[in-house]
Design a protein around this motif. Structure first.
Motif, PDB file in Angstrom:
ATOM      1  N   TRP A 472      -8.019  21.194 -32.779  1.00 37.23           N
ATOM      2  CA  TRP A 472      -7.134  20.676 -31.734  1.00 37.23           C
ATOM      3  C   TRP A 472      -7.932  19.942 -30.649  1.00 37.23           C
ATOM      4  CZ3 TRP A 472      -2.953  23.856 -28.609  1.00 37.23           C
ATOM      5  CH2 TRP A 472      -2.022  22.956 -28.084  1.00 37.23           C
ATOM      6  N   LEU A 473      -9.067  20.496 -30.255  1.00 40.09           N
ATOM      7  CA  LEU A 473      -9.908  19.805 -29.281  1.00 40.09           C
ATOM      8  C   LEU A 473     -10.347  18.442 -29.802  1.00 40.09           C
ATOM      9  CD1 LEU A 473     -12.139  22.786 -28.127  1.00 40.09           C
ATOM     10  CD2 LEU A 473     -10.572  21.518 -26.649  1.00 40.09           C
ATOM     11  N   THR A 474     -10.700  18.380 -31.080  1.00 39.97           N
ATOM     12  CA  THR A 474     -11.166  17.121 -31.666  1.00 39.97           C
ATOM     13  C   THR A 474     -10.064  16.079 -31.686  1.00 39.97           C
ATOM     14  OG1 THR A 474     -12.799  18.294 -33.013  1.00 39.97           O
ATOM     15  CG2 THR A 474     -12.172  16.080 -33.718  1.00 39.97           C
ATOM     16  N   SER A 475      -8.858  16.460 -32.107  1.00 38.72           N
ATOM     17  CA  SER A 475      -7.754  15.501 -32.089  1.00 38.72           C
ATOM     18  C   SER A 475      -7.417  15.061 -30.669  1.00 38.72           C
ATOM     19  CB  SER A 475      -6.516  16.121 -32.748  1.00 38.72           C
ATOM     20  OG  SER A 475      -6.633  16.077 -34.154  1.00 38.72           O
ATOM     21  N   THR A 476      -7.576  15.969 -29.707  1.00 41.24           N
ATOM     22  CA  THR A 476      -7.364  15.605 -28.305  1.00 41.24           C
ATOM     23  C   THR A 476      -8.333  14.510 -27.884  1.00 41.24           C
ATOM     24  OG1 THR A 476      -6.558  17.822 -27.758  1.00 41.24           O
ATOM     25  CG2 THR A 476      -7.369  16.467 -25.934  1.00 41.24           C
ATOM     26  N   LEU A 477      -9.605  14.691 -28.222  1.00 44.61           N
ATOM     27  CA  LEU A 477     -10.608  13.686 -27.878  1.00 44.61           C
ATOM     28  C   LEU A 477     -10.306  12.358 -28.578  1.00 44.61           C
ATOM     29  CD1 LEU A 477     -13.303  12.808 -26.598  1.00 44.61           C
ATOM     30  CD2 LEU A 477     -14.435  13.684 -28.671  1.00 44.61           C
ATOM     31  N   VAL A 478      -9.961  12.409 -29.857  1.00 46.96           N
ATOM     32  CA  VAL A 478      -9.661  11.174 -30.600  1.00 46.96           C
ATOM     33  C   VAL A 478      -8.539  10.409 -29.917  1.00 46.96           C
ATOM     34  CG1 VAL A 478      -8.676  10.297 -32.753  1.00 46.96           C
ATOM     35  CG2 VAL A 478     -10.530  11.970 -32.819  1.00 46.96           C
ATOM     36  N   ASP A 479      -7.477  11.105 -29.538  1.00 48.02           N
ATOM     37  CA  ASP A 479      -6.350  10.403 -28.930  1.00 48.02           C
ATOM     38  C   ASP A 479      -6.733   9.815 -27.575  1.00 48.02           C
ATOM     39  OD1 ASP A 479      -3.653   9.540 -29.091  1.00 48.02           O
ATOM     40  OD2 ASP A 479      -3.111  11.052 -27.624  1.00 48.02           O
ATOM     41  N   LEU A 480      -7.537  10.524 -26.791  1.00 48.52           N
ATOM     42  CA  LEU A 480      -7.946   9.989 -25.488  1.00 48.52           C
ATOM     43  C   LEU A 480      -8.840   8.771 -25.650  1.00 48.52           C
ATOM     44  CD1 LEU A 480      -8.590  13.362 -23.649  1.00 48.52           C
ATOM     45  CD2 LEU A 480      -6.709  11.758 -23.250  1.00 48.52           C
ATOM     46  N   LEU A 481      -9.671   8.763 -26.685  1.00 49.95           N
ATOM     47  CA  LEU A 481     -10.524   7.600 -26.918  1.00 49.95           C
ATOM     48  C   LEU A 481      -9.722   6.390 -27.383  1.00 49.95           C
ATOM     49  CD1 LEU A 481     -13.601   9.351 -28.583  1.00 49.95           C
ATOM     50  CD2 LEU A 481     -13.509   8.306 -26.312  1.00 49.95           C
ATOM     51  N   ARG A 482      -8.511   6.612 -27.880  1.00 49.09           N
ATOM     52  CA  ARG A 482      -7.656   5.479 -28.232  1.00 49.09           C
ATOM     53  C   ARG A 482      -7.271   4.654 -27.003  1.00 49.09           C
ATOM     54  NH1 ARG A 482      -4.801   9.511 -31.736  1.00 49.09           N
ATOM     55  NH2 ARG A 482      -5.473   9.109 -33.882  1.00 49.09           N
ATOM     56  N   PHE A 483      -7.353   5.243 -25.829  1.00 53.34           N
ATOM     57  CA  PHE A 483      -7.028   4.523 -24.599  1.00 53.34           C
ATOM     58  C   PHE A 483      -8.179   3.628 -24.135  1.00 53.34           C
ATOM     59  CE2 PHE A 483      -3.981   7.948 -24.575  1.00 53.34           C
ATOM     60  CZ  PHE A 483      -2.885   7.453 -23.898  1.00 53.34           C
ATOM     61  N   THR A 484      -9.321   3.716 -24.776  1.00 57.46           N
ATOM     62  CA  THR A 484     -10.470   2.914 -24.389  1.00 57.46           C
ATOM     63  C   THR A 484     -10.617   1.734 -25.335  1.00 57.46           C
ATOM     64  OG1 THR A 484     -12.051   4.127 -25.781  1.00 57.46           O
ATOM     65  CG2 THR A 484     -11.609   5.022 -23.584  1.00 57.46           C
ATOM     66  N   PRO A 485     -11.164   0.642 -24.871  1.00 52.75           N
ATOM     67  CA  PRO A 485     -11.316  -0.527 -25.759  1.00 52.75           C
ATOM     68  C   PRO A 485     -12.156  -0.247 -26.995  1.00 52.75           C
ATOM     69  CG  PRO A 485     -11.580  -1.173 -23.462  1.00 52.75           C
ATOM     70  CD  PRO A 485     -11.531   0.325 -23.480  1.00 52.75           C
ATOM     71  N   ASP A 486     -13.121   0.669 -26.898  1.00 59.68           N
ATOM     72  CA  ASP A 486     -13.993   0.954 -28.042  1.00 59.68           C
ATOM     73  C   ASP A 486     -13.351   1.864 -29.077  1.00 59.68           C
ATOM     74  OD1 ASP A 486     -15.973  -0.617 -26.928  1.00 59.68           O
ATOM     75  OD2 ASP A 486     -16.949   1.074 -25.922  1.00 59.68           O
ATOM     76  N   GLY A 487     -12.287   2.564 -28.702  1.00 54.87           N
ATOM     77  CA  GLY A 487     -11.605   3.428 -29.648  1.00 54.87           C
ATOM     78  C   GLY A 487     -12.365   4.698 -29.958  1.00 54.87           C
ATOM     79  N   PRO A 488     -11.899   5.480 -30.933  1.00 58.15           N
ATOM     80  CA  PRO A 488     -12.439   6.818 -31.196  1.00 58.15           C
ATOM     81  C   PRO A 488     -13.600   6.886 -32.171  1.00 58.15           C
ATOM     82  CG  PRO A 488     -10.421   6.507 -32.437  1.00 58.15           C
ATOM     83  CD  PRO A 488     -10.640   5.240 -31.672  1.00 58.15           C
ATOM     84  N   ALA A 489     -14.241   5.770 -32.487  1.00 63.48           N
ATOM     85  CA  ALA A 489     -15.301   5.812 -33.505  1.00 63.48           C
ATOM     86  C   ALA A 489     -16.419   6.778 -33.135  1.00 63.48           C
ATOM     87  CB  ALA A 489     -15.869   4.413 -33.728  1.00 63.48           C
ATOM     88  N   SER A 490     -16.710   6.933 -31.840  1.00 65.21           N
ATOM     89  CA  SER A 490     -17.815   7.796 -31.433  1.00 65.21           C
ATOM     90  C   SER A 490     -17.548   9.271 -31.731  1.00 65.21           C
ATOM     91  CB  SER A 490     -18.091   7.631 -29.932  1.00 65.21           C
ATOM     92  OG  SER A 490     -16.974   8.053 -29.161  1.00 65.21           O
ATOM     93  N   ALA A 491     -16.302   9.621 -32.019  1.00 63.92           N
ATOM     94  CA  ALA A 491     -15.958  11.011 -32.334  1.00 63.92           C
ATOM     95  C   ALA A 491     -15.990  11.291 -33.827  1.00 63.92           C
ATOM     96  CB  ALA A 491     -14.576  11.335 -31.784  1.00 63.92           C
ATOM     97  N   ALA A 492     -16.463  10.339 -34.638  1.00 62.39           N
ATOM     98  CA  ALA A 492     -16.379  10.482 -36.091  1.00 62.39           C
ATOM     99  C   ALA A 492     -17.078  11.734 -36.599  1.00 62.39           C
ATOM    100  CB  ALA A 492     -16.964   9.237 -36.769  1.00 62.39           C
ATOM    101  N   GLY A 493     -18.248  12.058 -36.051  1.00 62.07           N
ATOM    102  CA  GLY A 493     -18.972  13.238 -36.510  1.00 62.07           C
ATOM    103  C   GLY A 493     -18.210  14.521 -36.242  1.00 62.07           C
ATOM    104  N   LEU A 494     -17.607  14.637 -35.054  1.00 65.47           N
ATOM    105  CA  LEU A 494     -16.799  15.807 -34.734  1.00 65.47           C
ATOM    106  C   LEU A 494     -15.586  15.886 -35.647  1.00 65.47           C
ATOM    107  CD1 LEU A 494     -16.914  15.498 -30.845  1.00 65.47           C
ATOM    108  CD2 LEU A 494     -17.943  17.349 -32.188  1.00 65.47           C
ATOM    109  N   VAL A 495     -14.946  14.759 -35.908  1.00 66.04           N
ATOM    110  CA  VAL A 495     -13.770  14.735 -36.776  1.00 66.04           C
ATOM    111  C   VAL A 495     -14.136  15.166 -38.188  1.00 66.04           C
ATOM    112  CG1 VAL A 495     -12.030  13.239 -37.831  1.00 66.04           C
ATOM    113  CG2 VAL A 495     -12.595  12.974 -35.409  1.00 66.04           C
ATOM    114  N   GLU A 496     -15.226  14.632 -38.701  1.00 65.33           N
ATOM    115  CA  GLU A 496     -15.613  14.988 -40.077  1.00 65.33           C
ATOM    116  C   GLU A 496     -15.879  16.487 -40.196  1.00 65.33           C
ATOM    117  OE1 GLU A 496     -19.009  14.040 -43.497  1.00 65.33           O
ATOM    118  OE2 GLU A 496     -18.905  12.814 -41.666  1.00 65.33           O
ATOM    119  N   GLY A 497     -16.619  17.051 -39.248  1.00 65.48           N
ATOM    120  CA  GLY A 497     -16.928  18.474 -39.322  1.00 65.48           C
ATOM    121  C   GLY A 497     -15.695  19.343 -39.195  1.00 65.48           C
TER     122      GLY A 497
END
Length: 819
Positions: A472-497
């Motif tokens: 749940w924390l990881t999906s929270t971070l992914v969604d918040l990064l969607r509000f940034t121009p760079d998007g959620p790519a930086s969270a890929a490692g957390l998402v994969e794990g």
């Protein structure tokens, strides 16, 4: 003093309790300012001062076997055996967030003249004004220093001291400024202990420099009076005589970095660091530092402006030319609204509550350091409620919900870095307890990334045996990064794990679907047909919704980040076999996988079975009206009396349902004033709401409700979670209540990185979409009441739309019919 009802808090007496004090901060240093002109207390926190250390915590022997027994028992329907078995996975407790020091300023003469105590949200200053004194206190983002300036109407004598509940030593040090006096303190926090012992153990002898938190602070005083340090008494202090002004600067540091590595080797190095910090500030006057502090705060705060009560269209309407004695106090405004829910001040109070949320997110969340805990960064107790920890079954997520909509991505790096610490600890728990790959986390954590089930073998599974915290924390971070121009790519490692763990957690059930066992619904229980109460079952709705959201996040990221193809195939296969939300014969969303189970508390504070509605996006009332109506009925079933943070979540859920009056009713209920002891001033009952300072009352104080209320208010004005083809949909004013007949909202964040300004009257809606660099107007569409409009070509980076709409008729159609 000119006060704006949407940007100022006001009291006419010093804080009577800690929750009445006004918070200031910069993410690292936080302080509660009491505003007593004769005996000021500025209670200071350093966000990195926790019990414990980065040393890994041990896991119980046989935890993996206990987990397997719990799974087998849950699948067999033996809920008591499943309950008992899960206790074998418990691994002790998280550590506690700690107070730092109290900065005490005592004058030798009383000051009984009329007082105005103000928190200026725009500038970041807590201000105390009497006929004899003007004091301002704040913490600088730009220079990482607490600043306090006092100007007296006549020469005054003072005693200034720094006290702490922790063991500390204080020394007088040479100052880099000829007229300054400097004290330096070395503070030692108690070593890791069982938090259940309570507060009396907080001052026991600490462990070594690497086994507990040690800190240094340095305080510099400048004044036109005569000042001297006195270290002989029980409280080391500075005596000042004949002063017409004083200026204080306080800085601090601890030895561990945010990722838990050791920054400095000893106390001498820590002291050298804080003294060097003062030296770097020495050349700047107080006015220069204050200007830098205010500018760095306002750069963040001024991005968003809400005016929900503009009478003549989108323009601000402050109380003009009203000095503090004539404006109602914040407490009076809250009581007036309660007496008359249609009071004209209601929309301004809602705007004020939202602005307080942004203020707290800035003051508590920017910069390096651990992320916001249950109390943000403000805490006076060595044994705070729920340890001042990270409760990750909703509360930590809620702390960050508004970071995107309220345009404060600066708070995300601390959150994301801490998730890396949590994932490192959680990988071991996944492996040794679940026999799984990836990483997991449970109900509670701390600065050090505790990831195992809490408890000592006796704690209830409902707040221990829940391994979806990491997901749940990881999906929270992914969604918040969607509000940034760079998007959620930086969270890929957390998402994969997190996804690898979730896929290993899933098991095949007899009907061919995938599910989880043992499974709990955070902090809730169920009743079996025979009347037995249980907590552990199979495939709760929240488990499946969180896993489904996480796997969708993984597949979305796979378009910009390369993942192992086998992992993606497993995710797609799992998604095809995960059941969605179900509607019970009662018309409610099922929380448990067995329809025969009933809820012993239909007003339970958690709404975990509605995660798919908000903050998730899988339950869309427009796409599935039947499911949407069941979600609405489930929300109303929870009721209008609850904890402060739960009321805030209910605002968000009603906003996502586009039920404007229901959302507003929850908002007004969240604005009910609560006394410092947590009781309702009218009924005397313990209840949720807000304190006089507008801090959220669980009770006791929890800051997540402030952030949830902000997120919900933003959600009522703008939603951006839907996608039409390749275009992001901006749904404007989806939950606008009748009380907000005319207003404006400037600077709302949208997914994809756009920033949206809105203005509305009863007959017209104005929309301006400020596009991020490199993004064209055709990346978005605007939706209002089912009408979808393409954006015109942008001029100077912004696309503008003007829409005619009878909002009065629209609101009457959407008014809640049954509450």
């Amino acid at each position: 003093m000119i006060l704006d009802p949407r940007h100022h808090l006001l009291d006419r007496a010093p804080a009577r309790a800690w929750t009445d004090a006004y918070p200031v901060g910069n993410g690292h240093l936080g302080a509660m300012v009491f505003g007593n002109p004769a005996r000021e207390r500025i209670q200071v926190n350093d966000s990195s001062v926790w019990r414990g250390s980065p040393a890994p915590r041990s896991l119980p022997e046989g935890a993996g076997q206990a987990l397997q027994r719990a799974r087998e028992s849950a699948l067999a329907g033996d809920v008591h055996a499943a309950d008992a078995a899960t206790r074998g996975t418990q691994s002790g407790n998280v550590q506690m967030y700690q107070p730092f020091v109290d900065l005490l300023i005592q004058r030798t003469t009383e000051d009984t003249s009329p007082l105005a105590r103000v928190l200026d949200l725009r500038s970041g200053w807590a201000i105390t004004v009497t006929e004899q004194l003007r004091a301002i206190t704040g913490v600088s983002i730009a220079d990482d220093v607490l600043l306090d300036r006092r100007v007296f109407a006549s020469p005054s004598d003072l005693e200034i001291s720094v006290a702490s509940v922790h063991e500390q030593s204080v020394a007088h040090r040479p100052a880099s400024h000829p007229e300054a006096v400097v004290l330096a303190g070395a503070l030692r926090v108690a070593a890791s202990v069982d938090p259940d012992i309570g507060g009396d153990d907080a001052v026991r002898a600490p462990a070594s420099f690497t086994e507990s938190v040690h800190a240094s602070w340095a305080l510099e005083l400048r004044t036109d009076g005569t000042a001297s340090a006195d270290l002989t008494g029980p409280a080391p202090s500075i005596h000042v005589t004949g002063a017409t002004w004083t200026e204080l600067r306080l800085v601090s540091a601890t030895q561990f970095s945010a990722d838990g590595t050791l920054r400095v080797p000893d106390h001498a190095s820590l002291e050298a660091e804080v003294l060097a910090h003062l030296t770097t500030l020495a050349a700047r006057s107080h006015d220069e530092l204050a200007t830098r502090a205010e500018e760095s705060h306002r750069e963040l705060y001024d991005r968003v402006e809400l005016d929900l009560a503009a009478p003549d269209g989108p323009s601000p309407t402050p109380y003009r030319d009203r000095e503090a004695p004539t404006m109602p106090t914040t407490a009076q405004r809250l009581d007036n609204l309660r007496a008359d829910p249609e009071h004209a001040d209601g929309p301004d109070l809602v705007a004020l509550l939202a602005h307080v949320g942004r203020y707290l997110l800035i003051s508590g969340g920017v910069g390096e350091g651990p992320p916001l805990n249950l109390q943000g960064i403000w805490n006076e107790s060595p044994a705070p409620p729920w340890y001042g920890d990270y409760t990750i079954n909703i509360n930590t997520e809620m702390n960050y919900w508004p970071a995107g909509p309220a345009q404060l991505a600066e708070v995300l790096p601390a959150f994301q870095e801490w998730l890396g610490v949590l994932a490192a600890q959680g990988a071991r728990v996944a492996r040794e307890v679940y026999g799984a790959s990836g990483w997991t986390a449970h109900h509670n954590s701390d600065r050090w990334g505790f990831a195992a089930p809490v408890g000592d073998g006796e704690d209830r599974p409902q707040w221990s045996a829940w391994p979806l915290g990491g997901a749940w924390l990881t999906s929270t971070l992914v969604d918040l990064l969607r509000f940034t121009p760079d998007g959620p790519a930086s969270a890929a490692g957390l998402v994969e794990g997190a996804a690898r763990f979730a896929l290993d957690l899933l098991i095949e059930l007899p009907d061919g679907t995938l599910g989880t066992a043992p499974s709990t619904s955070p902090e809730n229980r169920f009743v079996l047909p025979a009347g037995t109460v249980g907590e552990v079952h199979v495939s709760t709705t929240s488990d499946l919704v969180i896993i489904r959201q996480l796997l969708h996040d993984l597949l979305e990221l796979s378009h910009v980040v390369e993942f192992d193809e086998d992992l993606l195939e497993l995710a797609e296969a799992a998604l095809s076999r995960l059941p969605g939300e179900r509607v019970l014969p009662t018309g409610l969303i099922a929380e448990w996988s067995d329809d025969d189970l009933t809820d012993p508390d239909r007003h339970h504070r958690h709404q975990s079975h509605l995660i798919g509605l908000y903050p998730g996006t899988g339950l869309d009332p427009r796409r599935d009206p039947v499911l949407g109506e069941a979600a609405r009925r489930s929300l109303v079933e929870r009721g209008f009396e609850s904890t402060g943070w739960s009321l805030a979540w209910r605002i968000c859920l009603a906003a996502r349902l586009e039920d404007a009056e229901l959302a507003n009713r929850f908002l007004l209920r969240a604005l009910r004033r609560v006394e410092a002891d947590g009781t309702d001033p009218v009924t005397g009952e313990v209840t949720g709401g807000v304190y006089d300072s507008l801090l959220c009352a669980h009770p006791p104080f929890q800051i997540d409700g402030n952030f949830g209320a902000l997120a919900g208010t933003c959600e009522m004005l703008l939603q951006s979670h839907r996608v039409r083809g390749r275009r992001r949909e901006l749904t404007v004013l989806p939950s606008l209540p009748s009380a907000w007949s005319t207003g404006r909202a400037r600077g709302l964040g949208a997914r994809g990185g756009a920033v949206v300004d809105l203005g509305w009257t009863p007959t017209r809606v104005e929309v301006a979409v400020h596009l991020p660099a490199g993004v064209d107007a055709d990346a978005y569409v605007v939706e209002l009441d089912g009408e979808v409009r393409a954006l015109p070509a942008a001029k100077d980076g912004a696309a503008h739309l003007s829409l005619s709409r009878d909002l009065t008729a629209r609101r009457s159609d959407r008014k809640t019919d049954t509450l």
